[in-house]
Enzyme design. Structure first.
Site, mmCIF file in Angstrom:
data_model
loop_
_atom_site.group_PDB
_atom_site.id
_atom_site.type_symbol
_atom_site.label_atom_id
_atom_site.label_comp_id
_atom_site.label_asym_id
_atom_site.label_seq_id
_atom_site.Cartn_x
_atom_site.Cartn_y
_atom_site.Cartn_z
ATOM 1 N N LYS A 85 0.833 -1.201 0.000
ATOM 2 C CA LYS A 85 0.000 0.000 0.000
ATOM 3 C C LYS A 85 0.865 1.248 0.000
ATOM 4 C CE LYS A 85 -4.304 -1.695 2.032
ATOM 5 N NZ LYS A 85 -5.256 -1.591 3.137
ATOM 6 N N LYS A 134 -9.434 -11.186 -11.535
ATOM 7 C CA LYS A 134 -10.651 -11.259 -10.717
ATOM 8 C C LYS A 134 -11.527 -10.029 -10.936
ATOM 9 C CE LYS A 134 -10.525 -12.715 -6.294
ATOM 10 N NZ LYS A 134 -9.974 -12.959 -4.945
ATOM 11 N N LYS A 174 -13.483 -3.701 -8.423
ATOM 12 C CA LYS A 174 -13.968 -2.355 -8.700
ATOM 13 C C LYS A 174 -12.863 -1.490 -9.306
ATOM 14 C CE LYS A 174 -13.415 -0.934 -3.887
ATOM 15 N NZ LYS A 174 -13.681 -1.940 -2.884
#
Ligand code: TRP
Length: 334
Positions: free
Chosen positions: A114, A197, A200
């Site tokens: 991240k 996969k 969003k």
């Protein structure tokens, strides 16, 4: 309740729920609530690690709560709560930060990922301390099992290390949780890029079917699903390696009609029919969910009432655990 294994799963309120989330995981939460003692948190404090604008987090929390109830999580059967409504999370989170080392947190793969992705952005100390808050989520509820995907295993491992260390320092306080593999749900891939996969963050919105998508949009997304140029007699067959697009449609169709992908394949010889029928079969499952979701979103009073049931049940357990921690450390009672 047929078994008293306490299971905790949490989700961040960070965006709309899609078909992959539903068929891959959420649907199993609904069946799971009847076979174990299930706690489900909407972890808004975790989302705070990357929140920089006002007015969004609360909306997203409400939307995820409405979705949880719309899919069939029942506040009288399982415990559905909002993390920030149970202030014990923040407090135990701090105690967990004091029980984990800088070195241990530095080894967290998700933090490194991240932080790299946020290269030129603000990287909060909260993003670094995140696993300590997650440890608090898990330990507050004496959870025996935490069903997680591979990306979260390291966080459950560090939770175990923290719990063992705390128990060793201050005496028996926490149940040592275990990471378990969730009941396998369907593996739903992007309709536009069946090698990845459904997500969003998909490059094109057309690959991702949201639970709240208008029915016409759902059908359109299925009609445009990527397949292949095979025209042979057995073009419709389940073969994820060689025919990822078609196999994805078969897998989705199978998941919503409770059949095997091979059985579904037997019924079709043409992609067009498979696409339309799959879209319609998906809608048969999504229609009632979307309707209930919209009803709840129009009735914030009812949504609040439903959440209060879970918030209260969660607080009862969490406050008992926090007192145990206070007392075992020997903090001065208020
Ligand atoms: N970190 C998890 C995720 O990003 C969310 C989460 C927070 C969680 N607290 C938890 C998951 C406790 C399981 C148990 O997916």
């Amino acid at each position: 309740m047929s078994n008293t294994t306490r299971v905790l799963s949490c989700m961040q309120p960070s965006g709309d729920v899609h078909l992959g989330n539903y068929l891959g995981a959420l649907r199993n939460w609904v069946t799971g609530q009847y076979t174990c003692d299930a706690f489900h948190g909407i972890v808004d404090l975790h989302a705070l690690t990357v929140t920089e604008k006002p007015g969004i987090l609360g909306e997203q929390t409400m939307s995820l709560a409405a979705m949880f109830f719309a899919i069939g999580l029942d506040p009288d059967v399982s415990t559905i709560f909002v993390q920030s409504h149970v202030p014990e999370h923040s407090e135990l989170g701090w105690m967990m930060q004091c029980t984990v080392s800088y070195g241990e947190l530095s080894r967290m793969v998700q933090f490194k990922d991240k932080a790299t992705k946020r290269e030129n952005q603000f990287i909060s100390a909260g993003l670094f301390a995140y696993p300590a808050l997650q440890a608090a989520d898990i330990l507050l509820y004496d959870a025996n099992e935490v069903p997680v995907g591979d990306d979260q295993r390291q966080h459950v491992e560090i939770t175990r290390d923290i719990a063992i260390r705390f128990n060793h320092r201050f005496g028996e306080t926490f149940v040592i949780p275990e990471a378990v593999t969730p009941v396998a749900g369907a593996r739903v891939m992007s309709l536009q890029d069946p090698a990845s996969k459904m997500s969003k963050s998909d490059a094109s919105d057309a690959g991702c079917v949201y639970i709240t998508d208008d029915p016409k949009v759902v059908i359109k997304k299925f009609k445009r699903a990527v397949t292949d140029s095979d025209t042979g007699e057995d073009a419709v067959r389940y073969d994820p390696d060689k025919k990822p697009g078609v196999s994805n449609l078969l897998e989705i169709n199978a998941a919503v009609t409770d059949r095997s992908p091979e059985t579904v394949a037997d019924e079709y010889s043409q992609y067009g029919a498979l696409k339309v029928d799959t879209g319609e079969a998906v809608l048969a499952v999504l229609d009632p969910i979307r309707e209930r979701y919209e009803e709840l979103m129009r009735d914030p009073g009812e949504l609040t009432r439903l959440l209060r049931v879970g918030d209260a049940k969660a607080r009862e357990v969490a406050s008992a655990t926090l007192s145990r921690a206070h007392s075992n450390i020997g903090m001065l009672p208020a």
